[in-house]
Design an enzyme around this catalytic site. Structure first.
Site, short mmCIF file in Angstrom:
data_model
loop_
_atom_site.label_atom_id
_atom_site.label_comp_id
_atom_site.label_asym_id
_atom_site.label_seq_id
_atom_site.Cartn_x
_atom_site.Cartn_y
_atom_site.Cartn_z
CG MET A 1 93.53 -64.74 105.55
SD MET A 1 93.25 -65.11 103.80
CE MET A 1 91.45 -65.20 103.74
CD GLN B 1 93.70 -65.73 114.70
OE1 GLN B 1 94.15 -64.78 114.06
NE2 GLN B 1 93.89 -67.00 114.35
CB CYS C 1 100.61 -63.76 112.82
SG CYS C 1 100.95 -62.37 111.72
CE LYS D 1 95.66 -70.48 110.32
NZ LYS D 1 96.66 -69.59 109.78
CG ASN E 1 95.91 -72.74 107.08
OD1 ASN E 1 96.69 -71.92 107.54
ND2 ASN E 1 95.14 -72.46 106.05
CG ASP F 1 100.59 -74.67 99.86
OD1 ASP F 1 100.53 -73.44 100.02
OD2 ASP F 1 101.67 -75.29 99.78
N GLY G 1 92.54 -70.16 103.16
CA GLY G 1 92.81 -68.74 103.27
C GLY G 1 92.90 -68.05 101.93
NE ARG G 2 98.68 -67.76 100.92
CZ ARG G 2 99.92 -68.17 100.64
NH1 ARG G 2 100.74 -67.36 99.98
NH2 ARG G 2 100.33 -69.38 100.98
#
Length: 336
Positions: free
Chosen positions: A20, A73, A103, A142, A205, A207, A229-230
């Site tokens: 991220m 990455q 992205c 990704k 990936n 949620d 992630g988040r």
């Protein structure tokens, strides 16, 4: 059965920390590794920046032994530049190279990089082949389901990228048009995993924010692992909680207030060690509200934390928070 990427053994069902921008730096990765992340990635790094020796891009190549296995990455729009970036990144000593074809943000996708490549699969394949040929390391990718609802072409992407040598694929269950809105849809991810012609690990990936959801989706979609992630921002305990739930079917106790302060302090110390006292203190400001999310009557301290200018001031504030009687109720368990 262990998941393998090249000769990297990730265990039975790995939990990956997502790359991220402005988040997945070494200080953040340190606290996530402490709490159970099985593999991590650097922030995405511009191929153009690496080629012209841009200081910010080169700094992102910093990796540490305790982080392994870790991937660097890279992203870009020019095939030859991506080939060069792959070679440069490999010299930094990661365990693998990952290509960002996911992205969605304008200044990446509208310059022909990131998710933009989902509009030109031939170019994506050629670029991936170039990156694979430029490194001795495993290459992973990704990406997203497609550019929009009318072009969900990730199945073709999976087949063609496997053919040119990628060793694993992570799929975010949204299109580029969705950005980060709406709900992630993993049904296409399941179809790819079920395809008998696909023999590389497939990671899901999007949620994953609770142990229950991780367990349910593991069963429902059959992926080889999950990328988070988040949900890990300000809450690195998500990894250990999911692992505990997989193992026992029981919820692990939420982090205590003391654990929150300890993780925040560790993150701050690592931030200063890596970035220096001024930048380390300044860039840590974006994390405080996440570490203390859901705690009543915390606004006053949040303001103090984001305006303090030195480590000494911050240490004093954290000490004061730790010993403030109004937070005694949070000592044993804090809900997120």
């Amino acid at each position: 059965m262990s998941v393998q990427i090249g000769n990297i053994d990730l265990g039975e069902f790995p939990l990956l920390l997502a790359p991220m921008e402005d988040v997945s730096d070494p200080p953040f990765r340190y606290v996530c590794k402490q709490h159970g992340a099985d593999m991590m990635y650097t922030e995405f790094i511009s191929s153009e920046g690496l080629i012209r020796d841009a200081a910010k891009s080169l700094k992102k190549l910093d990796i540490f032994e305790y982080e392994r296995p870790i991937g660097i990455q890279i992203f870009g729009s020019d095939i030859e530049h991506m080939r060069e970036a792959s070679a440069i990144s490999s010299q930094a000593g990661p365990d693998l190279i990952d290509i960002n074809y996911g992205c969605p943000v304008k200044n990446v996708a509208c310059r022909g990089a990131g998710a933009s490549l989902l509009q030109d699969i031939d170019k994506m394949v050629a670029m991936t082949k170039a990156v694979v040929e430029a490194t001795h390391l495993p290459v992973t990718v990704k990406t997203r389901l497609g550019w929009d609802d009318n072009t969900k072409n990730v199945q073709e992407v999976a087949m063609r990228l496997q053919d040119v040598g990628i060793k694993a694929l992570t799929i975010h269950g949204r299109t580029r048009a969705q950005m980060y809105k709406g709900s992630a849809d993993w049904t296409l991810i399941r179809e790819i995993k079920k395809n008998p012609l696909i023999n590389i690990p497939i990671f899901g990936n999007g949620d994953i924010d609770s142990p229950e959801k991780a367990a349910a989706w593991r069963m429902e979609y059959g992926v080889d692992g999950m990328m988070i992630g988040r949900a890990a921002i300000g809450y690195p305990w998500i990894f250990r909680e999911i692992k505990h739930y997989f193992k026992t079917g029981q919820h692990l106790d939420k982090p205590t207030f003391a654990e929150r302060i300890d993780a925040c302090r560790t993150h701050l110390v690592k931030s200063i060690e890596w970035k220096g006292p001024k930048t380390g203190v300044f860039e840590m400001r974006r994390h405080y509200s996440n570490y203390f999310k859901g705690i009543d009557n915390f606004k006053e301290y949040r303001m103090k934390l984001v305006t303090a200018g030195t480590f000494e001031e911050l240490e004093e504030i954290l000490h004061e928070i730790e010993h403030n009687p109004k937070f005694e109720n949070y000592v044993h368990s804090v809900e997120i």
